[in-house]
Design a protein around this motif. Structure first.
Motif, PDB file in Angstrom:
ATOM      1  N   HIS A  24       0.809  -1.211   0.000  1.00  0.00           N
ATOM      2  CA  HIS A  24       0.000   0.000   0.000  1.00  0.00           C
ATOM      3  C   HIS A  24       0.845   1.264   0.000  1.00  0.00           C
ATOM      4  O   HIS A  24       2.050   1.236   0.276  1.00  0.00           O
ATOM      5  CB  HIS A  24      -0.928   0.015   1.211  1.00  0.00           C
ATOM      6  CG  HIS A  24      -0.205   0.140   2.530  1.00  0.00           C
ATOM      7  ND1 HIS A  24       0.428  -0.931   3.145  1.00  0.00           N
ATOM      8  CD2 HIS A  24      -0.012   1.204   3.361  1.00  0.00           C
ATOM      9  CE1 HIS A  24       0.967  -0.528   4.285  1.00  0.00           C
ATOM     10  NE2 HIS A  24       0.722   0.763   4.439  1.00  0.00           N
ATOM     11  N   ALA A  26       0.400   5.234   1.683  1.00  0.00           N
ATOM     12  CA  ALA A  26      -0.390   6.048   2.594  1.00  0.00           C
ATOM     13  C   ALA A  26       0.255   7.421   2.742  1.00  0.00           C
ATOM     14  O   ALA A  26       1.480   7.552   2.780  1.00  0.00           O
ATOM     15  CB  ALA A  26      -0.502   5.372   3.959  1.00  0.00           C
ATOM     16  N   SER A 198      -8.634   4.735   5.347  1.00  0.00           N
ATOM     17  CA  SER A 198      -8.497   3.324   5.727  1.00  0.00           C
ATOM     18  C   SER A 198      -9.786   2.810   6.367  1.00  0.00           C
ATOM     19  O   SER A 198     -10.219   1.683   6.105  1.00  0.00           O
ATOM     20  CB  SER A 198      -7.320   3.122   6.690  1.00  0.00           C
ATOM     21  OG  SER A 198      -7.587   3.651   7.972  1.00  0.00           O
ATOM     22  N   MET A 204     -10.666  -3.006   4.413  1.00  0.00           N
ATOM     23  CA  MET A 204     -10.101  -2.758   5.740  1.00  0.00           C
ATOM     24  C   MET A 204     -11.149  -2.917   6.845  1.00  0.00           C
ATOM     25  O   MET A 204     -10.812  -3.224   7.982  1.00  0.00           O
ATOM     26  CB  MET A 204      -9.507  -1.348   5.779  1.00  0.00           C
ATOM     27  CG  MET A 204      -8.400  -1.100   4.771  1.00  0.00           C
ATOM     28  SD  MET A 204      -6.913  -2.082   5.070  1.00  0.00           S
ATOM     29  CE  MET A 204      -6.249  -1.217   6.504  1.00  0.00           C
ATOM     30  N   VAL A 244      -1.165  -2.000   8.169  1.00  0.00           N
ATOM     31  CA  VAL A 244      -1.429  -0.583   7.902  1.00  0.00           C
ATOM     32  C   VAL A 244      -1.558   0.164   9.226  1.00  0.00           C
ATOM     33  O   VAL A 244      -2.151  -0.342  10.179  1.00  0.00           O
ATOM     34  CB  VAL A 244      -2.709  -0.410   7.066  1.00  0.00           C
ATOM     35  CG1 VAL A 244      -3.058   1.071   6.895  1.00  0.00           C
ATOM     36  CG2 VAL A 244      -2.553  -1.074   5.704  1.00  0.00           C
ATOM     37  N   ARG A 246      -2.786   3.821  11.159  1.00  0.00           N
ATOM     38  CA  ARG A 246      -3.607   5.018  11.040  1.00  0.00           C
ATOM     39  C   ARG A 246      -3.580   5.791  12.362  1.00  0.00           C
ATOM     40  O   ARG A 246      -3.103   5.287  13.376  1.00  0.00           O
ATOM     41  CB  ARG A 246      -5.061   4.669  10.689  1.00  0.00           C
ATOM     42  CG  ARG A 246      -5.831   3.990  11.833  1.00  0.00           C
ATOM     43  CD  ARG A 246      -7.324   3.865  11.539  1.00  0.00           C
ATOM     44  NE  ARG A 246      -7.963   5.159  11.389  1.00  0.00           N
ATOM     45  CZ  ARG A 246      -8.478   5.875  12.400  1.00  0.00           C
ATOM     46  NH1 ARG A 246      -8.407   5.418  13.641  1.00  0.00           N
ATOM     47  NH2 ARG A 246      -9.054   7.033  12.174  1.00  0.00           N
ATOM     48  N   PHE A 264      -5.007   6.774   0.898  1.00  0.00           N
ATOM     49  CA  PHE A 264      -4.650   5.373   1.115  1.00  0.00           C
ATOM     50  C   PHE A 264      -4.966   4.591  -0.149  1.00  0.00           C
ATOM     51  O   PHE A 264      -6.100   4.617  -0.645  1.00  0.00           O
ATOM     52  CB  PHE A 264      -5.434   4.805   2.301  1.00  0.00           C
ATOM     53  CG  PHE A 264      -5.257   3.324   2.507  1.00  0.00           C
ATOM     54  CD1 PHE A 264      -4.044   2.818   2.957  1.00  0.00           C
ATOM     55  CD2 PHE A 264      -6.298   2.440   2.255  1.00  0.00           C
ATOM     56  CE1 PHE A 264      -3.873   1.458   3.143  1.00  0.00           C
ATOM     57  CE2 PHE A 264      -6.137   1.077   2.439  1.00  0.00           C
ATOM     58  CZ  PHE A 264      -4.924   0.586   2.892  1.00  0.00           C
TER      59      PHE A 264
END
Length: 273
Positions: A24, A26, A198, A204, A244, A246, A264
């Protein structure tokens, strides 16, 4: 004047066992949340762009860039630009890294090297800033393995994890003692106070995440009064089971920076054959 950069190690993450890996990109928007004590930090802003690709069989590649500006009043502004590229073997035994840091209009300072796990120790070979070879304790882990172990500990219901981490930062010779505190699991269907790309992603929403705080201590430093050592910095974030991160918060003791995810994107990745 104080400056801030995020610990690169907090972003690199392979999947935990049984969890599909997600490659990914971000983007995080940085801003000042608060100042403490006598800290003369009036404002802070910046961005972190993070790219993560790879697999357990071919290793994991991370590209990280943080551009940030810190203002302490009276037109005193510090602009920093950090660029980092690293590769780590899927088994956590090899690590290659290159980090370039530029402050204001000064020349960039570079750290370039590699580390290999060999038996009961880790051998580090630096090319920059000076050619040097040295060894670390065998218990030392690299950034991707660090996050892998946090995810594993969270899955097991553990709330505390201690690790020695080497990521090549500073002059390439520093090892951090880290203390990770893991909170209760958050399911994807729980309401989010501050949603981001996300939490809005359908894929997700099926995943569990955990609130995590990692405190980084200079392993070579000792408390001046023999008491409890103060961390160099601490980083809090919500960590998904697929790696991931956040809702970032970077605590540098004198001031705290928030990092909200603004973009994202899931990338195509090749599964191991």
């Amino acid at each position: 004047m104080a400056t801030f950069v995020a610990p690169v190690s907090a972003f690199a993450a392979p999947p935990a066992a049984g969890t599909p890996f997600v490659a990914h990109q971000a983007l995080y928007e940085l801003k000042l949340l608060k100042s403490r004590g006598n800290a003369s930090v009036n404002s802070a802003s910046g961005r972190i762009l993070y790219n993560f690709t790879g697999s357990a069989c071919e290793g994991y590649t991370s590209d990280f860039r943080q551009v940030s500006e810190l203002n302490s009043g009276e037109d005193k502004t510090t602009l920093s630009d950090l660029r980092s590229t690293s590769w780590e073997a899927g088994d956590g035994k090899s690590y290659r890294f290159k980090i370039d840091t530029r402050m204001n209009d000064g020349d960039a300072s570079a750290v370039d090297g590699m580390a290999e796990r060999e038996g009961d120790h880790v051998t580090v070979k630096l090319k920059q800033p000076v050619a040097k070879t040295f060894t670390l304790e065998g218990s030392t882990v690299f950034p991707t393995e660090q996050i892998h172990r946090i995810i594993a500990a969270a899955r097991e219901g553990k709330s505390v994890l201690e690790l020695n981490v080497y990521d090549g930062s500073d002059t390439g010779e520093k090892v951090y003692s880290t203390l990770t505190v893991i909170g209760q699991a958050i399911t994807g269907d729980r309401k989010v106070n501050e949603p981001d790309p996300s939490t809005g992603d359908d894929g997700m929403k099926k995943l569990t995440r955990w609130p995590v705080t990692v405190s980084y201590y200079d392993k070579s430093a000792k408390s001046s009064d023999g008491g409890e050592q103060t961390p160099v910095y601490a980083m809090s974030f919500e960590l998904y089971e697929n790696g991931v991160s956040r809702s970032l918060m970077l605590d540098y003791n004198d001031f705290v920076i928030g990092g909200a995810m603004s973009k994202f994107n899931v990338k195509d990745s090749k599964p191991c054959k």
